[in-house]
Design a protein around this motif. Sequence first.
Motif, PDB file in Angstrom:
ATOM      1  N   HIS A  49       1.019  -1.053  -0.016  1.00 43.55           N
ATOM      2  CA  HIS A  49      -0.092  -0.146   0.013  1.00 43.55           C
ATOM      3  C   HIS A  49       0.889   1.274  -0.021  1.00 43.55           C
ATOM      4  N   PRO A  50       1.988   1.422   0.927  1.00 41.46           N
ATOM      5  CA  PRO A  50       2.858   2.444   0.877  1.00 41.46           C
ATOM      6  C   PRO A  50       3.500   2.794  -0.643  1.00 41.46           C
ATOM      7  N   VAL A  51       4.040   1.729  -1.048  1.00 39.20           N
ATOM      8  CA  VAL A  51       4.569   1.747  -2.446  1.00 39.20           C
ATOM      9  C   VAL A  51       3.484   2.491  -3.682  1.00 39.20           C
ATOM     10  N   THR A  52       2.247   1.920  -3.439  1.00 42.53           N
ATOM     11  CA  THR A  52       1.284   2.326  -4.411  1.00 42.53           C
ATOM     12  C   THR A  52       0.879   3.849  -4.199  1.00 42.53           C
ATOM     13  N   MET A  53       0.577   4.090  -2.833  1.00 44.88           N
ATOM     14  CA  MET A  53       0.393   5.425  -2.399  1.00 44.88           C
ATOM     15  C   MET A  53       1.490   6.391  -2.894  1.00 44.88           C
ATOM     16  N   ASN A  54       2.856   6.028  -2.804  1.00 42.28           N
ATOM     17  CA  ASN A  54       3.738   7.000  -3.392  1.00 42.28           C
ATOM     18  C   ASN A  54       3.776   7.124  -5.087  1.00 42.28           C
ATOM     19  N   LYS A  55       3.434   6.096  -5.509  1.00 41.38           N
ATOM     20  CA  LYS A  55       3.446   5.932  -6.935  1.00 41.38           C
ATOM     21  C   LYS A  55       2.149   7.121  -7.323  1.00 41.38           C
ATOM     22  N   LEU A  56       1.123   6.944  -6.680  1.00 40.60           N
ATOM     23  CA  LEU A  56      -0.250   7.869  -6.921  1.00 40.60           C
ATOM     24  C   LEU A  56       0.221   9.165  -6.809  1.00 40.60           C
ATOM     25  N   LEU A  57       0.952   9.445  -5.637  1.00 39.44           N
ATOM     26  CA  LEU A  57       1.306  11.165  -5.450  1.00 39.44           C
ATOM     27  C   LEU A  57       2.325  11.424  -6.727  1.00 39.44           C
ATOM     28  N   GLY A  58       3.216  10.408  -7.139  1.00 39.60           N
ATOM     29  CA  GLY A  58       3.766  10.701  -8.182  1.00 39.60           C
ATOM     30  C   GLY A  58       3.385  11.066  -9.740  1.00 39.60           C
ATOM     31  N   LEU A  59       2.186  10.028  -9.845  1.00 39.19           N
ATOM     32  CA  LEU A  59       1.070  10.574 -10.713  1.00 39.19           C
ATOM     33  C   LEU A  59       0.597  11.671 -10.788  1.00 39.19           C
ATOM     34  N   ALA A  60      -0.193  12.128  -9.753  1.00 39.89           N
ATOM     35  CA  ALA A  60      -0.971  13.356  -9.529  1.00 39.89           C
ATOM     36  C   ALA A  60       0.186  14.667  -9.724  1.00 39.89           C
ATOM     37  N   ARG A  61       1.510  14.363  -9.204  1.00 43.66           N
ATOM     38  CA  ARG A  61       2.404  15.485  -9.480  1.00 43.66           C
ATOM     39  C   ARG A  61       2.743  15.743 -11.011  1.00 43.66           C
ATOM     40  N   LYS A  62       2.802  14.381 -11.750  1.00 45.04           N
ATOM     41  CA  LYS A  62       3.223  14.532 -13.139  1.00 45.04           C
ATOM     42  C   LYS A  62       1.730  15.150 -13.849  1.00 45.04           C
ATOM     43  N   ARG A  63       0.788  14.927 -13.518  1.00 41.92           N
ATOM     44  CA  ARG A  63      -0.492  15.369 -14.188  1.00 41.92           C
ATOM     45  C   ARG A  63      -0.928  16.790 -13.719  1.00 41.92           C
ATOM     46  N   GLY A  64      -0.253  17.323 -12.589  1.00 43.45           N
ATOM     47  CA  GLY A  64      -0.570  18.619 -12.026  1.00 43.45           C
ATOM     48  C   GLY A  64      -1.942  18.764 -11.426  1.00 43.45           C
ATOM     49  N   MET A  65      -2.206  17.460 -10.846  1.00 45.30           N
ATOM     50  CA  MET A  65      -3.507  17.355 -10.045  1.00 45.30           C
ATOM     51  C   MET A  65      -3.266  17.178  -8.470  1.00 45.30           C
ATOM     52  N   ASP A  95      -2.728  21.627   3.555  1.00 42.14           N
ATOM     53  CA  ASP A  95      -2.543  21.215   2.358  1.00 42.14           C
ATOM     54  C   ASP A  95      -3.135  19.930   2.441  1.00 42.14           C
ATOM     55  N   ILE A  96      -3.528  19.381   3.563  1.00 42.66           N
ATOM     56  CA  ILE A  96      -3.863  18.053   3.663  1.00 42.66           C
ATOM     57  C   ILE A  96      -5.246  18.076   4.665  1.00 42.66           C
ATOM     58  N   VAL A  97      -6.276  17.531   4.087  1.00 50.31           N
ATOM     59  CA  VAL A  97      -7.619  17.752   4.712  1.00 50.31           C
ATOM     60  C   VAL A  97      -8.571  16.261   4.576  1.00 50.31           C
ATOM     61  N   SER A  98      -9.209  16.129   5.766  1.00 52.71           N
ATOM     62  CA  SER A  98     -10.236  14.975   5.750  1.00 52.71           C
ATOM     63  C   SER A  98     -11.373  15.566   6.382  1.00 52.71           C
ATOM     64  N   CYS A  99     -12.203  14.915   6.886  1.00 50.81           N
ATOM     65  CA  CYS A  99     -13.422  15.031   7.642  1.00 50.81           C
ATOM     66  C   CYS A  99     -13.756  14.007   8.662  1.00 50.81           C
ATOM     67  N   ARG A 156       5.405  18.320  -2.329  1.00 51.80           N
ATOM     68  CA  ARG A 156       5.867  18.344  -1.167  1.00 51.80           C
ATOM     69  C   ARG A 156       6.161  16.946  -0.322  1.00 51.80           C
ATOM     70  N   TYR A 157       5.252  15.903  -0.836  1.00 54.64           N
ATOM     71  CA  TYR A 157       5.218  14.728  -0.013  1.00 54.64           C
ATOM     72  C   TYR A 157       5.653  13.464  -0.630  1.00 54.64           C
TER      73      TYR A 157
END
Length: 210
Positions: A49-65, A95-99, A156-157
């Motif tokens: 899960h941590p590796v996948t979360m890191n990849k998702l952060l990278g994907l979001a960075r790459k796509r400017g999302m 920067d980080i928000v939940s509910c 940043r993360y």
Amino acid sequence: MKKDTLLALCSPDINRRIARMAINSIKTTNLDRAELMVIDNAYDKTFSHPVTMNKLLGLARKRGMNLVFLDDDVEIYQSDWLDRLYQVAEDLDADIVSCAQTYPNGHINSIGEIVYPDGTNEIMEDYIHDPQWVINQATYTPTLCSALKLVRNCHRYHIDTNYKKYKQDMDICMQAWQQGQKVALALDLKIIHNRGFTGGTNPNFQSTLS
């Protein structure tokens, strides 16, 4: 509307009832600004899960999302939940928000988590927030569970992949505070989090958590 948000939900099996409830509930909400990505790891023992979360952060960075992490045991029934998270992010400059997260019976099971100096943590369930820090029904919190978590400024993360499965969600919040950024919580937005559903079915849960 421009798609500025990537929603990422991980599940060991998207066909199990709890995951279908999560996905179906999310799809009924307003996703005009979002793309929903569902990741089925098919109970792969090598899945991290941590590796996948890191990849998702990278994907979001790459796509400017921006990125929203979602667990497959949440249910969201407030149509404007995503816009509400962004409103809190703007109001509290976070920067980080939940509910707030609840059990199906409506009882709160998390409004953040406290991390103590020795590394242990405590889930905040009935914590009373200081009114001076409550702004437009939202407030700051030390760390948050990744059952639902909006992350802005993904550059940043970084997720430490030494984490096996748990606690990396608190680590990324501590990264925010250490960088002078903020972590916030919408007190008036509530989702159902069937906390422990996945872990409780895993015979290795306790050892993995430790």
